[in-house]
Design a protein around this motif. Structure first.
Motif, PDB file in Angstrom:
ATOM      1  N   SER A   1       1.213  11.747  -1.482  1.00  0.00           N
ATOM      2  CA  SER A   1       1.066  11.696  -0.025  1.00  0.00           C
ATOM      3  C   SER A   1       2.405  11.848   0.688  1.00  0.00           C
ATOM      4  O   SER A   1       3.465  11.683   0.096  1.00  0.00           O
ATOM      5  CB  SER A   1       0.449  10.368   0.393  1.00  0.00           C
ATOM      6  OG  SER A   1      -0.746  10.147  -0.301  1.00  0.00           O
TER       7      SER A   1
ATOM      8  N   ALA B   1       4.420  10.491   4.080  1.00  0.00           N
ATOM      9  CA  ALA B   1       4.424   9.417   5.081  1.00  0.00           C
ATOM     10  C   ALA B   1       5.416   9.718   6.196  1.00  0.00           C
ATOM     11  O   ALA B   1       6.448  10.353   5.983  1.00  0.00           O
ATOM     12  CB  ALA B   1       4.785   8.084   4.420  1.00  0.00           C
TER      13      ALA B   1
ATOM     14  N   PHE C   1      -0.096  12.566   9.930  1.00  0.00           N
ATOM     15  CA  PHE C   1       0.281  11.885   8.682  1.00  0.00           C
ATOM     16  C   PHE C   1      -0.787  10.897   8.253  1.00  0.00           C
ATOM     17  O   PHE C   1      -1.354  10.184   9.085  1.00  0.00           O
ATOM     18  CB  PHE C   1       1.614  11.145   8.875  1.00  0.00           C
ATOM     19  CG  PHE C   1       2.779  12.080   9.032  1.00  0.00           C
ATOM     20  CD1 PHE C   1       3.548  12.447   7.943  1.00  0.00           C
ATOM     21  CD2 PHE C   1       3.082  12.630  10.281  1.00  0.00           C
ATOM     22  CE1 PHE C   1       4.602  13.332   8.083  1.00  0.00           C
ATOM     23  CE2 PHE C   1       4.137  13.520  10.429  1.00  0.00           C
ATOM     24  CZ  PHE C   1       4.900  13.868   9.334  1.00  0.00           C
ATOM     25  N   GLU C   2      -1.036  10.850   6.928  1.00  0.00           N
ATOM     26  CA  GLU C   2      -2.029   9.909   6.398  1.00  0.00           C
ATOM     27  C   GLU C   2      -1.478   8.494   6.424  1.00  0.00           C
ATOM     28  O   GLU C   2      -2.235   7.527   6.474  1.00  0.00           O
ATOM     29  CB  GLU C   2      -2.356  10.249   4.934  1.00  0.00           C
ATOM     30  CG  GLU C   2      -2.269  11.715   4.631  1.00  0.00           C
ATOM     31  CD  GLU C   2      -1.949  12.061   3.179  1.00  0.00           C
ATOM     32  OE1 GLU C   2      -2.683  11.609   2.294  1.00  0.00           O
ATOM     33  OE2 GLU C   2      -0.985  12.808   2.980  1.00  0.00           O
ATOM     34  N   ILE C   3      -0.163   8.386   6.312  1.00  0.00           N
ATOM     35  CA  ILE C   3       0.455   7.063   6.238  1.00  0.00           C
ATOM     36  C   ILE C   3       1.597   7.018   7.249  1.00  0.00           C
ATOM     37  O   ILE C   3       2.433   7.926   7.291  1.00  0.00           O
ATOM     38  CB  ILE C   3       0.985   6.801   4.811  1.00  0.00           C
ATOM     39  CG1 ILE C   3      -0.203   6.806   3.826  1.00  0.00           C
ATOM     40  CG2 ILE C   3       1.753   5.491   4.738  1.00  0.00           C
ATOM     41  CD1 ILE C   3       0.197   6.768   2.377  1.00  0.00           C
TER      42      ILE C   3
ATOM     43  N   ASP D   1       0.387   1.834   9.252  1.00  0.00           N
ATOM     44  CA  ASP D   1      -0.021   1.082   8.060  1.00  0.00           C
ATOM     45  C   ASP D   1       0.850  -0.137   7.807  1.00  0.00           C
ATOM     46  O   ASP D   1       0.397  -1.131   7.259  1.00  0.00           O
ATOM     47  CB  ASP D   1       0.098   1.977   6.816  1.00  0.00           C
ATOM     48  CG  ASP D   1      -0.838   3.164   6.875  1.00  0.00           C
ATOM     49  OD1 ASP D   1      -0.816   3.867   7.896  1.00  0.00           O
ATOM     50  OD2 ASP D   1      -1.566   3.385   5.903  1.00  0.00           O
TER      51      ASP D   1
ATOM     52  N   LEU E   1       6.242   2.385  -1.125  1.00  0.00           N
ATOM     53  CA  LEU E   1       5.970   3.822  -1.075  1.00  0.00           C
ATOM     54  C   LEU E   1       5.492   4.323  -2.432  1.00  0.00           C
ATOM     55  O   LEU E   1       4.516   5.072  -2.522  1.00  0.00           O
ATOM     56  CB  LEU E   1       7.227   4.582  -0.634  1.00  0.00           C
ATOM     57  CG  LEU E   1       7.717   4.284   0.789  1.00  0.00           C
ATOM     58  CD1 LEU E   1       9.070   4.937   1.039  1.00  0.00           C
ATOM     59  CD2 LEU E   1       6.703   4.750   1.828  1.00  0.00           C
TER      60      LEU E   1
ATOM     61  N   ARG F   1       2.000   3.381  -3.334  1.00  0.00           N
ATOM     62  CA  ARG F   1       0.999   4.114  -2.562  1.00  0.00           C
ATOM     63  C   ARG F   1       1.015   5.613  -2.867  1.00  0.00           C
ATOM     64  O   ARG F   1       0.344   6.393  -2.199  1.00  0.00           O
ATOM     65  CB  ARG F   1       1.192   3.865  -1.062  1.00  0.00           C
ATOM     66  CG  ARG F   1       0.839   2.413  -0.684  1.00  0.00           C
ATOM     67  CD  ARG F   1       0.388   2.260   0.739  1.00  0.00           C
ATOM     68  NE  ARG F   1      -0.767   3.090   1.079  1.00  0.00           N
ATOM     69  CZ  ARG F   1      -1.242   3.223   2.324  1.00  0.00           C
ATOM     70  NH1 ARG F   1      -0.664   2.580   3.317  1.00  0.00           N
ATOM     71  NH2 ARG F   1      -2.274   3.986   2.561  1.00  0.00           N
TER      72      ARG F   1
ATOM     73  N   ILE G   1       3.444   7.862  -2.563  1.00  0.00           N
ATOM     74  CA  ILE G   1       4.114   8.690  -1.548  1.00  0.00           C
ATOM     75  C   ILE G   1       5.394   9.285  -2.127  1.00  0.00           C
ATOM     76  O   ILE G   1       6.242   8.552  -2.643  1.00  0.00           O
ATOM     77  CB  ILE G   1       4.445   7.831  -0.306  1.00  0.00           C
ATOM     78  CG1 ILE G   1       3.154   7.302   0.317  1.00  0.00           C
ATOM     79  CG2 ILE G   1       5.274   8.621   0.711  1.00  0.00           C
ATOM     80  CD1 ILE G   1       3.352   6.108   1.223  1.00  0.00           C
TER      81      ILE G   1
ATOM     82  N   LEU H   1       8.641  12.204   2.651  1.00  0.00           N
ATOM     83  CA  LEU H   1       8.868  11.384   3.844  1.00  0.00           C
ATOM     84  C   LEU H   1       9.371  12.244   4.985  1.00  0.00           C
ATOM     85  O   LEU H   1      10.247  13.099   4.789  1.00  0.00           O
ATOM     86  CB  LEU H   1       9.938  10.323   3.561  1.00  0.00           C
ATOM     87  CG  LEU H   1       9.698   9.366   2.397  1.00  0.00           C
ATOM     88  CD1 LEU H   1      10.916   8.459   2.218  1.00  0.00           C
ATOM     89  CD2 LEU H   1       8.447   8.530   2.650  1.00  0.00           C
TER      90      LEU H   1
END
Ligand code: VGL
Ligand code: ZN
Length: 199
Positions: A2, A4, A39-41, A101, A133, A136, A138, A141
């Motif tokens: 992901s 973030a 952004f998902e996060i 989040d 991070l 999760r 990620i 960034l």
């Protein structure tokens, strides 16, 4: 993996009228609010100092804001009192979206400042953000916020050093620029492998 968005220190004290106002700092707010949708996060950081923090010039006799002092962990710029825990100055800009989040507070130990969202200014004491991070999933960034040459710069350089793929969108950042610190920050970020963009 992901991607973030990390929003650094968009707080009243860093905006016009605040105790450590970054020129045009509030201009980043609408831009960041829009970016958040992509952004998902989304994580936000908050500079969060106890009263009498060692980075405040008022905590040192015969020192003025923006002078340098030697701390056990190295050189430290002294600042006007700012972002004192629980004050209006420490609150996020009232128009900033805070429906992210995670909100990470930093700079809460009196004896040590923390520009970076990853490590305090001794460059050793972790904030725990790296573990958050990684757990999760990620790897990428995008970092935006205030101030470009201090907390954004230190966060971006640390993140790149930790192996994250890092982009700083300068159109959603504003700097303080003490003695050329803005140009030096651009250089440091580029040297660390941070991608600087202007969208
Ligand atoms: C910051 C100076 C002191 C920042 C925080 O958010 O860039 N700068 N504390
Ligand atoms: Zn601070």
């Amino acid at each position: 993996m992901s991607h973030a968005l990390i929003v650094i220190d968009v707080q009243n004290d860093f905006c016009p009228g605040g105790a450590l106002a970054v020129p045009n700092g509030d201009e980043v707010v609408p831009r960041i609010n829009t970016m958040m949708d992509a952004f998902e996060i989304v994580l936000l950081t908050q500079d969060w100092h106890p009263a009498g923090h060692s980075s405040f010039a008022t905590s040192h006799s015969d020192k003025s804001p923006y002078e340098l002092v030697d701390m056990p962990y190295g050189a430290q710029v002294l600042w006007p009192d700012h972002c004192v825990q629980g004050t209006d100055g420490a609150a996020f800009h009232p128009d900033l979206r805070t429906d992210g989040d995670l909100i990470l507070r930093k700079g809460f130990r009196s004896a040590i400042d923390s520009y970076s969202a990853f490590f305090e200014n001794d460059q050793k004491t972790p904030t725990g953000l790296e573990g958050y991070l990684r757990s999760r999933g990620i790897a990428d960034l995008t970092i935006v916020g205030l101030a470009t040459d201090f907390c954004v710069n230190y966060s971006a350089v640390d993140a790149a050093r930790l192996g994250f793929k890092v982009q700083v969108d300068l159109s959603a950042c504003r700097g303080i620029d003490l003695d050329g610190s803005l140009g030096a920050a651009h250089e440091a970020m580029r040297a660390a492998g941070v991608e600087l963009t202007q969208t």
